[in-house]
Design an enzyme around this catalytic site. Structure first.
Site, PDB file in Angstrom:
ATOM      1  N   HIS A  84       7.127  20.836 -18.520  1.00  0.00           N
ATOM      2  CA  HIS A  84       7.987  21.729 -17.738  1.00  0.00           C
ATOM      3  C   HIS A  84       9.441  21.403 -18.029  1.00  0.00           C
ATOM      4  CE1 HIS A  84       8.077  24.737 -14.517  1.00  0.00           C
ATOM      5  NE2 HIS A  84       9.248  24.214 -14.187  1.00  0.00           N
ATOM      6  N   ASP A 163       6.287  27.173  -3.244  1.00  0.00           N
ATOM      7  CA  ASP A 163       7.302  27.108  -4.296  1.00  0.00           C
ATOM      8  C   ASP A 163       7.606  28.494  -4.832  1.00  0.00           C
ATOM      9  OD1 ASP A 163       9.118  25.934  -6.190  1.00  0.00           O
ATOM     10  OD2 ASP A 163       7.641  26.497  -7.686  1.00  0.00           O
ATOM     11  N   ARG A 170      15.787  30.964  -3.685  1.00  0.00           N
ATOM     12  CA  ARG A 170      16.876  30.124  -4.218  1.00  0.00           C
ATOM     13  C   ARG A 170      17.624  30.856  -5.317  1.00  0.00           C
ATOM     14  NH1 ARG A 170      13.877  25.583  -6.596  1.00  0.00           N
ATOM     15  NH2 ARG A 170      15.888  24.802  -7.237  1.00  0.00           N
ATOM     16  N   SER A 185      10.272  21.500  -6.408  1.00  0.00           N
ATOM     17  CA  SER A 185       9.757  22.760  -6.959  1.00  0.00           C
ATOM     18  C   SER A 185       8.878  22.475  -8.181  1.00  0.00           C
ATOM     19  CB  SER A 185      10.949  23.653  -7.342  1.00  0.00           C
ATOM     20  OG  SER A 185      10.570  24.659  -8.225  1.00  0.00           O
ATOM     21  N   LYS A 189       4.278  22.215  -8.132  1.00  0.00           N
ATOM     22  CA  LYS A 189       3.333  23.068  -8.875  1.00  0.00           C
ATOM     23  C   LYS A 189       2.645  22.310  -9.989  1.00  0.00           C
ATOM     24  CE  LYS A 189       7.051  25.660 -11.151  1.00  0.00           C
ATOM     25  NZ  LYS A 189       8.164  25.634 -10.211  1.00  0.00           N
TER      26      LYS A 189
HETATM   27  N1  URA Z   1      12.105  25.011 -12.720  1.00  0.00           N
HETATM   28  C1  URA Z   1      11.400  25.076 -11.577  1.00  0.00           C
HETATM   29  O1  URA Z   1      10.186  25.271 -11.602  1.00  0.00           O
HETATM   30  N2  URA Z   1      12.029  24.903 -10.422  1.00  0.00           N
HETATM   31  C2  URA Z   1      13.344  24.665 -10.345  1.00  0.00           C
HETATM   32  O2  URA Z   1      13.858  24.513  -9.263  1.00  0.00           O
HETATM   33  C3  URA Z   1      14.091  24.599 -11.540  1.00  0.00           C
HETATM   34  C4  URA Z   1      13.445  24.776 -12.732  1.00  0.00           C
END
Ligand code: URA
Length: 441
Positions: A84, A163, A170, A185, A189
């Site tokens: 990620h 999330d 956000r 966040s 996940k």
């Molecule tokens: N990627 C995400 O999944 N969440 C964030 O807050 C920033 C980048």
């Protein structure tokens, strides 16, 4: 009712810590709709301004992780590793990376997100492929994963739904660049995916949510710590987001560049980051002796065409038109073109990622309100990056757009992304520090 949203917002606004019970109630009531979007937006701003301490962050992450179902991948044989990014401009790494690691034998489930702020979202990019859906039920997610060994999932009502809701809020309320909100966040996940390993790309520099390297490092260490606490081997890399990654910024155009990368014809910086993250994924999965061997395997997966075939099969399995793999001109494209030209001759010293990202968003590649739909065909092709010699009048970027008013509103702003100097800039490192959970105290 045990608490009220207003009392918790006021508490955080005034700099007081929330108790674990209060956080658990808040996240659960937000997920069910009892706490409204506007209340949670106010809470997000309070957290943005006041932060969360370590206990609050850990409880907040766990509450989001358990706001929906979690995956059980124990029935699938083989190591499961995901990646990620904290978000960047032109950051399409996930798209070629997962088929590459899959072609090397690693199971790669992922939950992708939509564009956030000025950064593009892997989910929006993938959905620019005609027919492709990332909104998969848990059953369908498992089916694609067990058949093809990878899947491009999307945040959904099932996995970490808190999330998905908070992410969209956000994006539209100026509360993205908060260390605890980003860490919770991402980790909520990812931890819902039942992974053996996780590689994080923490961006730093102009186009990152944490431009300051020290804050980016703190974010990286925080997320690696959360992964370790949940028993998931986690590695974070700090990588530069001073300039857009690769040459394409948008949605469909980033799919085209991803396909080129899977053919071994991608831009050098994108290839470098993809290889660095991919080799760490193979190392976390086990079964490869060292980084050199891992890089060799990934390169072979591209050269043999195997990674591209994985991509084609997964696109098809998720409803997408596999013909785009051979003919990217089938992807959506905006009908109008314009150029940004160099005002003087010299060496490009800056191609400011934030400016390019904001310009792309305003052209329609991203959202300004959470209800907005994006235009998958608009995009910016970067033709001159730091270190390149340019002559006055030379094209710095080609812009594909649809709406003349949007282009007029953005053209001068976008031109300000480039600085040109008499001397070439010092080469800045693309990939910085690596933080591994296995090396943490
Ligand atoms: N990627 C995400 O999944 N969440 C964030 O807050 C920033 C980048």
């Amino acid at each position: 009712m045990r608490f009220t949203a207003v009392e918790l917002i006021e508490r955080k606004r005034d700099g007081l810590a929330l108790s674990p019970e209060q956080i658990e109630w808040l996240i659960s009531a937000f997920t069910s709709g009892e706490v409204t979007d506007y209340q949670m937006a106010a809470m997000a701003m309070a957290v943005y301004l006041r932060g969360l301490d370590a206990v609050e962050l850990s409880t907040w992450t766990d509450a989001m992780l358990h706001s929906g179902e979690t995956l059980d991948l124990s029935g699938l044989r083989g190591p499961k590793v995901d990646k990620h990014s904290t978000g960047g401009v032109g950051d399409k790494v996930t798209i070629p990376l997962l088929p590459m690691v899959r072609a090397c034998g690693v199971l790669a489930p992922t939950l992708t997100g939509r564009g956030l702020g000025h950064t593009g979202g892997t989910r929006d990019k993938l959905e620019s492929i005609p027919g492709l859906s990332t909104s998969l039920s848990s059953d369908r997610f498992m089916e694609v994963l067990s058949t093809h060994g990878m899947v491009y999932g999307g945040q959904s009502e099932n996995l970490a739904p808190a999330d998905a809701k908070l992410y969209a809020l956000r994006d539209a309320t100026g509360t993205v660049p908060s260390l605890p909100l980003i860490a919770s966040s991402i980790m909520s996940k990812k931890l819902a995916e039942d992974l053996d390993g996780l590689v994080l790309d923490v961006k730093t520099g102009a186009g990152a949510f944490m431009p300051d390297p020290a804050r980016a490092r703190e974010l990286a260490a925080t997320m690696v710590g959360l992964g370790k606490a949940h028993g998931v081997a986690t590695t974070a890399f700090l990588t530069s987001m001073e300039s857009p990654l690769g040459r394409e910024v948008g949605n469909a155009c980033e799919i085209t560049e991803s396909i080129r990368t899977l053919r071994g014809e991608g831009p050098e910086d994108l290839w470098e980051v993809t290889l660095a993250l991919g080799s760490e994924m193979l190392l976390l999965a086990g079964g490869v002796s060292d980084e050199t061997a891992a890089r060799r395997m990934l390169t072979r997966a591209v050269e043999s065409g195997e990674a591209l075939e994985v991509f084609r099969r997964v696109v098809q399995a998720q409803g997408g038109d596999p013909a785009v793999v051979d003919d990217p001109s089938l992807l959506p494209a905006a009908t109008r073109r314009a150029r940004v030209r160099a005002a003087e001759s010299g060496y490009v010293s800056v191609c400011h990622a934030l400016t390019v990202g904001i310009a792309a968003t305003r052209l329609g590649a991203g959202r300004e309100r959470k209800e907005d739909s994006i235009d998958p065909g608009v995009g910016i092709r970067i033709l001159a990056k730091p270190g390149d010699r340019v002559e006055r009048g030379q094209t710095l970027a080609e812009v594909s757009y649809e709406d003349e008013n949007r282009w007029e509103a953005v053209r001068d702003y976008l031109a300000g992304a480039w600085s040109i100097d008499d001397h070439p800039p010092d080469a800045a490192p693309l990939i910085g520090e690596r933080i591994r959970s296995s090396e943490m105290d």
